[in-house]
Motif scaffolding. Structure first.
Motif, PDB file in Angstrom:
ATOM      1  N   ASP A   4      61.229  35.684  43.554  1.00 23.03           N
ATOM      2  CA  ASP A   4      60.361  36.608  43.667  1.00 23.03           C
ATOM      3  C   ASP A   4      60.139  37.540  44.512  1.00 23.03           C
ATOM      4  OD1 ASP A   4      59.591  34.466  42.259  1.00 23.03           O
ATOM      5  OD2 ASP A   4      58.393  33.288  43.582  1.00 23.03           O
ATOM      6  N   TYR A   5      61.198  37.857  45.307  1.00 20.93           N
ATOM      7  CA  TYR A   5      61.373  39.031  46.227  1.00 20.93           C
ATOM      8  C   TYR A   5      62.589  39.417  46.776  1.00 20.93           C
ATOM      9  CZ  TYR A   5      56.349  38.572  47.235  1.00 20.93           C
ATOM     10  OH  TYR A   5      55.341  38.549  46.640  1.00 20.93           O
ATOM     11  N   ASN A   6      63.077  40.517  47.154  1.00 18.25           N
ATOM     12  CA  ASN A   6      63.790  40.511  47.272  1.00 18.25           C
ATOM     13  C   ASN A   6      64.307  40.232  49.090  1.00 18.25           C
ATOM     14  OD1 ASN A   6      63.865  44.271  46.445  1.00 18.25           O
ATOM     15  ND2 ASN A   6      65.732  42.940  45.742  1.00 18.25           N
ATOM     16  N   ALA A   8      61.799  37.429  51.592  1.00 22.25           N
ATOM     17  CA  ALA A   8      60.675  37.427  52.278  1.00 22.25           C
ATOM     18  C   ALA A   8      61.105  37.297  53.886  1.00 22.25           C
ATOM     19  CB  ALA A   8      60.162  35.998  51.650  1.00 22.25           C
ATOM     20  N   THR A  24      61.078  48.144  52.767  1.00 24.74           N
ATOM     21  CA  THR A  24      59.780  48.254  51.872  1.00 24.74           C
ATOM     22  C   THR A  24      60.921  49.566  51.536  1.00 24.74           C
ATOM     23  OG1 THR A  24      58.841  46.962  52.696  1.00 24.74           O
ATOM     24  CG2 THR A  24      57.589  49.132  51.050  1.00 24.74           C
ATOM     25  N   LYS A  28      62.598  47.679  48.443  1.00 24.45           N
ATOM     26  CA  LYS A  28      63.075  46.619  48.112  1.00 24.45           C
ATOM     27  C   LYS A  28      62.016  45.956  48.103  1.00 24.45           C
ATOM     28  CE  LYS A  28      67.578  46.415  48.268  1.00 24.45           C
ATOM     29  NZ  LYS A  28      68.005  46.288  47.617  1.00 24.45           N
ATOM     30  N   ARG A  29      61.970  44.978  47.435  1.00 23.37           N
ATOM     31  CA  ARG A  29      60.584  44.077  46.832  1.00 23.37           C
ATOM     32  C   ARG A  29      60.250  43.121  48.115  1.00 23.37           C
ATOM     33  NH1 ARG A  29      56.516  42.260  43.423  1.00 23.37           N
ATOM     34  NH2 ARG A  29      56.335  40.788  43.384  1.00 23.37           N
ATOM     35  N   VAL A  30      58.999  43.673  48.909  1.00 23.65           N
ATOM     36  CA  VAL A  30      59.404  42.190  50.415  1.00 23.65           C
ATOM     37  C   VAL A  30      57.782  41.542  50.607  1.00 23.65           C
ATOM     38  CG1 VAL A  30      59.083  42.300  53.202  1.00 23.65           C
ATOM     39  CG2 VAL A  30      60.547  43.981  51.398  1.00 23.65           C
ATOM     40  N   ALA A  31      58.211  40.364  50.601  1.00 18.37           N
ATOM     41  CA  ALA A  31      56.881  40.086  51.103  1.00 18.37           C
ATOM     42  C   ALA A  31      56.838  38.829  52.585  1.00 18.37           C
ATOM     43  CB  ALA A  31      57.236  37.962  50.177  1.00 18.37           C
ATOM     44  N   GLY A 109      54.177  43.374  50.747  1.00 20.79           N
ATOM     45  CA  GLY A 109      53.358  42.499  49.435  1.00 20.79           C
ATOM     46  C   GLY A 109      52.897  41.301  51.279  1.00 20.79           C
ATOM     47  N   ALA A 132      63.593  33.759  47.467  1.00 18.47           N
ATOM     48  CA  ALA A 132      64.048  35.106  47.742  1.00 18.47           C
ATOM     49  C   ALA A 132      65.148  35.406  47.956  1.00 18.47           C
ATOM     50  CB  ALA A 132      63.199  35.645  49.131  1.00 18.47           C
TER      51      ALA A 132
END
Ligand SMILES: Cc1cc2nc3c(=O)[nH]c(=O)nc-3n(C[C@H](O)[C@H](O)[C@H](O)COP(=O)(O)OP(=O)(O)OC[C@H]3O[C@@H](n4cnc5c(N)ncnc54)[C@H](O)[C@@H]3O)c2cc1C
Length: 469
Positions: A4-6, A8, A24, A28-31, A109, A132
């Motif tokens: 889901d994420y790069n 978390a 970010t 990167k896709r961050v939670a 996120g 992640a």
């Protein structure tokens, strides 16, 4: 991407926030998962409210003592609920920049809920499963409450529930003479409480230079704080009408409020560390010098790692963990001599080696230069000449560490923190011009004296005197 994420991040305090923003910005896709309130201890129960409380306390103290400057106002009337309301407003103001909405607008996120590892690539948050490639654990720390007989049956405060107080205890007992205990003791005393601070050791601020601790102890005593040293707490009991008795060092201390401030413990429970195979102990999550845990794709940063527990240290580690996991190469991320400050009046700010640490490491090759605040013009004009600047350097002038004790010492430390962290010498500090009158010119003064002293010794001294004849 199979995840889901790069990345978390678990915990949105100083470490988690800094890491989330940096990752970010690296695209990167961050939670960012937070169980309680984004901002963590610093914003809600730590640095921010304590510094706002200390500010109100200093104003009360200034009003009370202004007569010495020819400005007489008398005893201030402290409206404690109003003081606490302002503190909440300050928190809200700072929180506005890091609220979930503000962070989402930055592309992060934010997920609200408690995370628990299911395996090395998955956490559960409520009934959601989040996967992640990398995880960064930034779960912070909690107040350490020692097993003192009677404590669990007695109402007591820690830095967590202190901020919910509606009135100031008339007689407050503080257990612990570390930074949190000293700051809150002085603030409460100046706001009208009668404070007794009990400390098992024979001094406060055990990590600072002994003379810095003595200066703060004198200031606390002058404010009226009853300091009891060599007084390990034996038991605590509460009486019928809200009274509390603390037996410490063979003596009883009576109060009607009790603050336990004996340290903080890394949050390692309830995160499912075992499920992901992450090694840890009571001291914190085990990491290497690069903040990687025993599991390759999982890092940890900030208070949850143990060791130094400061906002700037946590933020630095958050950024470095991201750097080490996402960028080529790697950098050590556990500096052994970071700066810190205790915001009593006078403040104590320290960076690098203490004199004892420097002598242990470099033996006789260490010089100590000290300047009392009485010799710093700005401290004298501001009626704040209690304290000193103490700098530890090598024989060749390289700055190893410094302690500044005085009003706004944490600001004055900047020069020394930069000098120490970048391998500068006393001569570099001496030649860097500062605006007068400031504590910066005090820094320059102490550096200049040490520099000239070094130049005019031995053969070089003889040569210079010959050239100047
Ligand atoms: C009274 C006091 C005064 C202080 N004053 C100063 C100061 O003047 N200067 C200074 O540098 N430092 C100060 N500190 C220390 C500073 O507050 C901490 O070092 C800093 O907050 C650490 O940041 P962190 O990100 O590691 O942890 P935190 O800020 O504690 O953040 C951890 C976050 O993780 C969340 N969390 C925990 N478990 C989970 C989970 N399973 N799932 C999701 N979220 C989770 C928590 O809710 C929390 O929000 C002070 C501390 C106190 C208590």
């Amino acid at each position: 991407m199979p995840f889901d994420y790069n990345l978390a991040i678990i915990g949105a305090g100083s470490a988690g926030l800094t890491a989330a923003r940096f990752a970010t910005r690296l695209g990167k896709r961050v939670a960012l998962i937070e169980a309680n309130r984004v901002g963590g201890d610093c914003t809600w129960t730590g640095c921010v409210p304590s510094k706002a409380l200390l500010h109100a306390a200093r104003v009360a103290h200034t009003i009370r003592t202004g007569g010495t400057l020819g400005v007489r106002a008398g005893e201030p009337e402290v409206d404690f609920p109003a003081v606490m309301r302002r503190i909440r407003n300050v928190i809200e103001e700072i929180y506005a920049a890091e609220s979930p909405d503000a962070l989402r607008a930055e592309g992060i996120g934010v997920i609200e809920g408690r995370a628990r590892f299911e395996d090395a690539h998955t956490v559960a948050v409520g009934d959601r499963s989040i996967s992640a490639k990398y995880f960064l654990i930034c779960t912070g720390a909690s107040p350490f409450v020692p097993p003192i007989p009677g404590l669990s049956e007695t109402p007591y405060l820690t830095y967590e529930n202190f901020w919910r107080l509606e009135s100031l205890p008339q007689r407050l007992i503080v257990i612990g003479g570390g930074p949190i205990g000293c700051e809150l003791a002085q603030a409460c005393q100046r706001l009208g409480s009668s404070v007794t601070l009990v400390e098992a050791l024979d001094r406060i601020l055990p990590n600072d230079e002994p003379e810095a601790a003595r200066t703060v102890a004198e200031a606390l005593r002058r404010d009226g704080v009853d300091l009891r040293f060599g007084a390990p707490v034996e038991s605590v009991r509460s009486g019928e009408e809200g009274g509390i008795t603390v037996s410490a060092g063979g003596e009883d201390v009576e109060g009607d409020g009790l603050l336990v401030a004996v340290g903080r413990r890394a949050n390692v429970d309830g995160i499912g560390l075992e499920k992901a195979g992450i090694e840890h102990s009571r001291a914190g999550i085990t990491v290497d010098d690069y903040l990687r845990t025993s599991v390759k794709n999982i890092y940890a940063a900030g208070d949850c790692v143990g060791g130094f527990q400061f906002t700037h240290y946590a933020g630095y580690q958050g950024a470095m963990a991201v750097r080490n996991m996402l960028l080529p190469g790697r950098s050590r991320a556990r500096p052994e001599h970071p700066p810190w400050a205790t915001f009593t009046d006078p403040e104590v700010a320290h960076s690098g080696y203490t004199e004892k640490q420097a002598r242990e490491q470099f033996g006789g090759n260490v010089r100590v230069s000290t300047l009392p605040m009485e010799s710093v013009d700005r401290a004298v004009t501001d009626d704040a000449d209690e304290g000193f600047i103490k700098v530890v350097s090598r024989d060749n002038g390289t700055v190893l560490g410094a302690t500044v004790v005085g009003r706004n010492a944490a600001e004055a430390l900047q020069g020394w923190a930069i000098a120490g962290q970048h391998g500068l010498k006393m001569g570099d500090v001496a030649r860097a011009m500062q605006a007068y009158p400031s504590l910066g010119t005090g820094n320059q003064q102490v550096a200049w004296d040490a520099y000239v002293d070094g130049l005019t010794r031995g053969f070089m001294g003889r040569l210079l005197r010959w050239l100047a004849r």
